[in-house]
Design an enzyme around this catalytic site. Structure first.
Site, mmCIF file in Angstrom:
data_model
loop_
_atom_site.group_PDB
_atom_site.id
_atom_site.type_symbol
_atom_site.label_atom_id
_atom_site.label_comp_id
_atom_site.label_asym_id
_atom_site.label_seq_id
_atom_site.Cartn_x
_atom_site.Cartn_y
_atom_site.Cartn_z
ATOM 1 N N LYS A 1 45.225 5.602 3.282
ATOM 2 C CA LYS A 1 45.126 5.653 4.595
ATOM 3 C C LYS A 1 44.582 4.373 5.440
ATOM 4 O O LYS A 1 43.629 3.912 5.020
ATOM 5 C CB LYS A 1 44.372 6.848 5.533
ATOM 6 C CG LYS A 1 45.034 8.108 5.190
ATOM 7 C CD LYS A 1 44.113 9.197 5.753
ATOM 8 C CE LYS A 1 44.913 10.768 5.659
ATOM 9 N NZ LYS A 1 44.263 11.803 6.072
ATOM 10 N N ASP B 1 45.293 4.720 -11.426
ATOM 11 C CA ASP B 1 46.589 5.431 -11.654
ATOM 12 C C ASP B 1 47.351 5.230 -10.272
ATOM 13 O O ASP B 1 48.607 5.616 -10.265
ATOM 14 C CB ASP B 1 46.378 7.051 -11.885
ATOM 15 C CG ASP B 1 45.795 7.578 -10.867
ATOM 16 O OD1 ASP B 1 44.549 7.278 -10.327
ATOM 17 O OD2 ASP B 1 46.246 8.324 -9.999
ATOM 18 N N GLU C 1 29.668 -0.469 -14.200
ATOM 19 C CA GLU C 1 30.828 0.621 -13.835
ATOM 20 C C GLU C 1 30.897 1.140 -12.549
ATOM 21 O O GLU C 1 29.804 1.699 -12.450
ATOM 22 C CB GLU C 1 31.248 1.808 -15.101
ATOM 23 C CG GLU C 1 32.162 2.195 -14.846
ATOM 24 C CD GLU C 1 32.388 3.724 -15.460
ATOM 25 O OE1 GLU C 1 33.494 4.250 -15.381
ATOM 26 O OE2 GLU C 1 31.597 4.149 -16.225
ATOM 27 N N ASP D 1 38.738 6.074 -5.694
ATOM 28 C CA ASP D 1 39.922 6.483 -4.593
ATOM 29 C C ASP D 1 40.484 5.490 -4.049
ATOM 30 O O ASP D 1 40.231 4.535 -3.625
ATOM 31 C CB ASP D 1 38.892 7.386 -3.731
ATOM 32 C CG ASP D 1 39.651 7.968 -2.491
ATOM 33 O OD1 ASP D 1 40.665 7.674 -2.511
ATOM 34 O OD2 ASP D 1 39.079 9.076 -2.017
ATOM 35 N N ASP E 1 27.336 5.581 -9.511
ATOM 36 C CA ASP E 1 28.027 6.419 -8.596
ATOM 37 C C ASP E 1 27.003 7.043 -7.672
ATOM 38 O O ASP E 1 25.429 7.179 -7.959
ATOM 39 C CB ASP E 1 28.518 7.506 -9.575
ATOM 40 C CG ASP E 1 29.707 8.146 -8.905
ATOM 41 O OD1 ASP E 1 29.460 8.665 -7.861
ATOM 42 O OD2 ASP E 1 30.643 8.152 -9.449
#
Length: 225
Positions: free
Chosen positions: A128, A160, A50, A124, A75
């Protein structure tokens, strides 16, 4: 830095399911590369990653549901995945671990054909343009994943961000990758594909926040060609 965060960092140092190599260790033949099954999990079961695991809800949730697989949450923010690492350790789960590192270094931690499956949960979107190469489904990242995954390995993207969903879907189609399934709204769609593992049943912290705000949750499952 808050006291709670400091305490989590300290506990991560002693939790047996947490691995926090330095960048130098990563770049100089990290000893677990190619040996996660043998040295960490003590079995020959499939390995599932993950990426950007946050608090580790998906890693722990999937590990509970699929004890015949090994899960590694990755992470850079150890104070976040402490929650998942702590729960897994307290519960006596031996099929889930956590690796603190930058995802850009992933091919230094896993050998060719070592990984069976990858989950990317609510990354994220890096909207941009100058951040394009930081998107976890950018071609550079997909190349990294391909180096460590088995030929039939599957990647899951749950997000999302309609932007990231569209960007990823468009790139995959244009580059000729194998799109197994794509959903623009996993909760709003009447159909629920039986082969999709716990797509609705496990919710991350961020997914709960986004859903509460009425944001649509999307999903893509694909193979890198």
């Amino acid at each position: 830095m808050g006291k709670n965060k400091i305490a989590r960092f300290e506990e991560n140092k002693v939790l047996p399911n947490v691995f926090q190599p330095t960048r130098e260790e990563a770049l100089n033949n990290y000893p677990l590369k190619g040996n996660w099954r043998k040295d960490v999990f003590k079995n020959d079961n499939p390995i599932v990653l993950e990426l950007g695991c946050g608090k580790g809800e998906y890693s722990v949730g999937l590990a509970k549901a699929f004890p015949e697989k090994n899960f590694i949450g990755i992470d850079i923010k150890g104070a976040r995945f402490w929650f998942g690492a702590k729960e897994a350790h307290t519960s006596g789960m031996n099929n889930v671990a956590f690796l603190r590192t930058q995802i850009e270094l992933i091919e230094h931690f896993f050998a060719e054909n070592e990984v069976d499956e990858i989950w990317i949960t609510f990354p994220d979107p890096q909207i941009k343009y100058r951040r394009t190469k930081h998107r976890l489904t950018h071609p550079d990242f997909l190349d990294r994943y391909k180096k460590i995954m088995k030929k039939e390995g599957v990647v899951h993207l749950k997000t999302d961000s309609e932007f990231l969903h569209g960007y990823t879907l468009g790139y995959l189609q244009g580059a000729g990758h194998d799109i197994i399934t794509a959903h623009h709204d996993i909760y709003g769609a009447p159909e629920y594909e039986p082969g999709t593992p716990l797509l609705r049943e496990i919710q991350t912290y961020y997914e709960q926040l986004f859903s509460a705000k009425g944001k649509t949750i999307t999903y893509i499952r694909f193979r890198i060609k």
